[in-house]
Design an enzyme around this catalytic site. Structure first.
Site, PDB file in Angstrom:
ATOM      1  N   HIS A  13       0.823  -1.203   0.000  1.00 13.42           N
ATOM      2  CA  HIS A  13       0.000   0.000   0.000  1.00 13.42           C
ATOM      3  C   HIS A  13       0.863   1.261   0.000  1.00 13.42           C
ATOM      4  O   HIS A  13       2.005   1.261   0.464  1.00 13.42           O
ATOM      5  CB  HIS A  13      -0.931   0.005   1.204  1.00 13.42           C
ATOM      6  CG  HIS A  13      -1.996  -1.045   1.125  1.00 13.42           C
ATOM      7  ND1 HIS A  13      -2.887  -1.287   2.142  1.00 13.42           N
ATOM      8  CD2 HIS A  13      -2.317  -1.926   0.142  1.00 13.42           C
ATOM      9  CE1 HIS A  13      -3.707  -2.254   1.797  1.00 13.42           C
ATOM     10  NE2 HIS A  13      -3.379  -2.664   0.581  1.00 13.42           N
TER      11      HIS A  13
ATOM     12  N   GLU B  98       0.792   3.991   1.790  1.00 10.11           N
ATOM     13  CA  GLU B  98       1.258   4.463   3.096  1.00 10.11           C
ATOM     14  C   GLU B  98       2.487   3.662   3.540  1.00 10.11           C
ATOM     15  O   GLU B  98       3.471   4.232   4.007  1.00 10.11           O
ATOM     16  CB  GLU B  98       0.140   4.326   4.150  1.00 10.11           C
ATOM     17  CG  GLU B  98      -1.126   5.084   3.819  1.00 10.11           C
ATOM     18  CD  GLU B  98      -2.126   4.283   2.989  1.00 10.11           C
ATOM     19  OE1 GLU B  98      -3.274   4.746   2.861  1.00 10.11           O
ATOM     20  OE2 GLU B  98      -1.782   3.212   2.440  1.00 10.11           O
TER      21      GLU B  98
ATOM     22  N   CYS C  73      -5.518   1.107   5.686  1.00 13.36           N
ATOM     23  CA  CYS C  73      -6.037  -0.161   6.196  1.00 13.36           C
ATOM     24  C   CYS C  73      -5.485  -0.360   7.616  1.00 13.36           C
ATOM     25  O   CYS C  73      -4.628   0.399   8.074  1.00 13.36           O
ATOM     26  CB  CYS C  73      -5.612  -1.320   5.281  1.00 13.36           C
ATOM     27  SG  CYS C  73      -3.855  -1.723   5.375  1.00 13.36           S
TER      28      CYS C  73
ATOM     29  N   CYS D  37      -1.562  -0.881   7.603  1.00 11.31           N
ATOM     30  CA  CYS D  37      -0.826   0.376   7.416  1.00 11.31           C
ATOM     31  C   CYS D  37      -0.980   1.284   8.639  1.00 11.31           C
ATOM     32  O   CYS D  37      -0.044   1.989   9.011  1.00 11.31           O
ATOM     33  CB  CYS D  37      -1.285   1.092   6.147  1.00 11.31           C
ATOM     34  SG  CYS D  37      -0.731   0.270   4.630  1.00 11.31           S
TER      35      CYS D  37
END
Length: 178
Positions: free
Chosen positions: A76, A78, A105, A108
């Site tokens: 992801h 992040e 999420c 993360c």
């Protein structure tokens, strides 16, 4: 002669959220084109987008790797920002701000908290509001970015105009370019 546009100077949040959208365009998983920008003292220390680890195939090229309804082929945005900061070295994420297109999420969220991020600015809450609760519980200041219509208009103008051939009424010489 076309009318010269008045300069619009964006706030820091406007500026970094515009960059988030550009970073997201590099994404390689069509399930969600997300991006993030990690900032400290109003300086970008890292960026990240949803994409496969370096050297591995991308979802957009070979398809998704699905587990329990989630594509796990990509890292992801992040997480990629935090990894990029770690890999580059020379700085710390402690006390930083993370700008992101969508809320993170749960995984993360844990990385953001552990990395010492103190402020998260997000464009839109995506799926799991528990992540927001977890961030707040850990003392991370969470803000939902409100788009500035004047800045959005300025961005459209910036990206639709060409680069001028002349600067201050004169021709650009080779010496001025370098």
């Amino acid at each position: 002669m076309p009318e010269e546009r008045k300069h619009f100077r964006p706030s820091w949040d406007d500026y970094f959220m515009a960059i988030v959208k550009i970073v997201a365009a590099r994404g390689t998983c069509d399930r969600l084109y997300s991006g993030s920008v990690l900032v400290k003292s109003n300086r970008i220390i890292a960026t990240g987008y949803n994409g496969s680890p370096p050297g591995l195939p991308h979802c957009n090229d070979v398809g998704h790797l699905m587990e329990e309804g989630h594509c796990v082929r990509t890292i992801h945005g992040e997480h990629n920002s935090l990894l990029q900061a770690a890999k580059q070295g020379g700085t710390t994420t402690e006390g930083s701000t993370l700008y992101t297109k969508y809320s993170p999420c749960i995984h993360c969220t844990k990385y953001i908290i552990a990395a010492g991020v103190v402020r998260l600015v997000l464009g839109k809450i995506y799926r799991n509001e528990k992540a927001i609760e977890m961030l707040k519980e850990a003392g991370v200041k969470v803000e939902i970015y409100e788009e500035n219509p004047a800045w959005t208009e300025e961005l459209l103008a910036i990206f639709s105009e060409g680069i001028p051939e002349r600067v201050n009424g004169g021709k650009i010489t080779l010496e001025q370019k370098f």
